[in-house]
Design a protein around this motif. Structure first.
Motif, short mmCIF file in Angstrom:
data_model
loop_
_atom_site.label_atom_id
_atom_site.label_comp_id
_atom_site.label_asym_id
_atom_site.label_seq_id
_atom_site.Cartn_x
_atom_site.Cartn_y
_atom_site.Cartn_z
N ALA A 1 0.83 -1.21 0.00
CA ALA A 1 0.00 0.00 0.00
C ALA A 1 0.87 1.26 0.00
O ALA A 1 0.61 2.20 -0.77
CB ALA A 1 -0.92 -0.01 1.21
N CYS A 2 1.90 1.27 0.81
CA CYS A 2 2.80 2.44 0.85
C CYS A 2 3.58 2.59 -0.44
O CYS A 2 3.77 3.71 -0.93
CB CYS A 2 3.76 2.32 2.04
SG CYS A 2 2.98 2.59 3.64
N VAL A 3 4.03 1.48 -1.01
CA VAL A 3 4.76 1.55 -2.29
C VAL A 3 3.83 2.06 -3.39
O VAL A 3 4.25 2.86 -4.24
CB VAL A 3 5.38 0.18 -2.63
CG1 VAL A 3 5.92 0.15 -4.05
CG2 VAL A 3 6.50 -0.16 -1.64
N ALA A 4 2.57 1.64 -3.38
CA ALA A 4 1.61 2.14 -4.37
C ALA A 4 1.39 3.64 -4.19
O ALA A 4 1.37 4.39 -5.18
CB ALA A 4 0.30 1.39 -4.25
N LEU A 5 1.23 4.09 -2.95
CA LEU A 5 1.07 5.52 -2.69
C LEU A 5 2.33 6.31 -3.05
O LEU A 5 2.26 7.49 -3.38
CB LEU A 5 0.70 5.76 -1.22
CG LEU A 5 -0.70 5.33 -0.83
CD1 LEU A 5 -0.87 5.37 0.69
CD2 LEU A 5 -1.74 6.19 -1.52
N PHE A 6 3.48 5.65 -3.02
CA PHE A 6 4.74 6.27 -3.42
C PHE A 6 4.85 6.37 -4.95
O PHE A 6 5.23 7.40 -5.49
CB PHE A 6 5.92 5.45 -2.86
CG PHE A 6 7.25 5.85 -3.40
CD1 PHE A 6 7.89 6.99 -2.95
CD2 PHE A 6 7.89 5.08 -4.37
CE1 PHE A 6 9.13 7.36 -3.44
CE2 PHE A 6 9.12 5.43 -4.87
CZ PHE A 6 9.74 6.58 -4.41
N ALA A 7 4.49 5.31 -5.65
CA ALA A 7 4.73 5.24 -7.10
C ALA A 7 3.58 5.81 -7.95
O ALA A 7 3.83 6.33 -9.04
CB ALA A 7 4.98 3.79 -7.50
#
Length: 123
Positions: free
Chosen positions: A45-51
């Motif tokens: 979830a955090c990587v998606a919000l980052f990318a």
């Protein structure tokens, strides 16, 4: 619209730009993790919000170039705002950290935060 009113538009693009400015925070959250959410949910979830904001901005840029969507902007005055970037980074990142450096993830998160600050202050 009255004479003299300026309609700037691009509300969605502005939203994505603000979201992308928070990207380092999401990456640091992915590194640190949280006790309340399991890693296999939290990290993606955090990587998606980052990318995602960068991908959206790249898509918007691609579409604008493909459709030859050009807008001429006359700049009358400009000044360097880099000193505000460092203030912004500290204001965003410092509240996320406590003095606890007991785990490897905490040390990695602090190291990444330092790299973000060094990278942004060097530009």
């Amino acid at each position: 619209m009255k004479a003299g009113d300026v309609q700037e538009g691009l509300g969605f693009v502005r939203f994505v730009l603000v979201w992308s400015s928070l990207s380092p925070v999401f990456l640091l959250w992915a590194i640190r993790g949280v006790d309340a959410v399991v890693d296999w949910v939290w990290v993606p979830a955090c990587v998606a919000l980052f990318a995602l904001p960068s991908a959206l901005l790249a898509f918007i840029l691609y579409r604008a170039r493909k459709s030859e969507n050009l807008k001429t902007i006359a700049v009358h005055e400009a000044w360097d705002q880099r000193e505000h970037l460092l203030t912004y980074l500290f204001a965003m990142l410092i509240p996320l950290f406590d003095a606890n450096l007991g785990g490897l993830r905490d040390i990695l998160a602090v190291g990444c935060a330092i790299l973000f600050v060094m990278f942004c202050s060097g530009t």
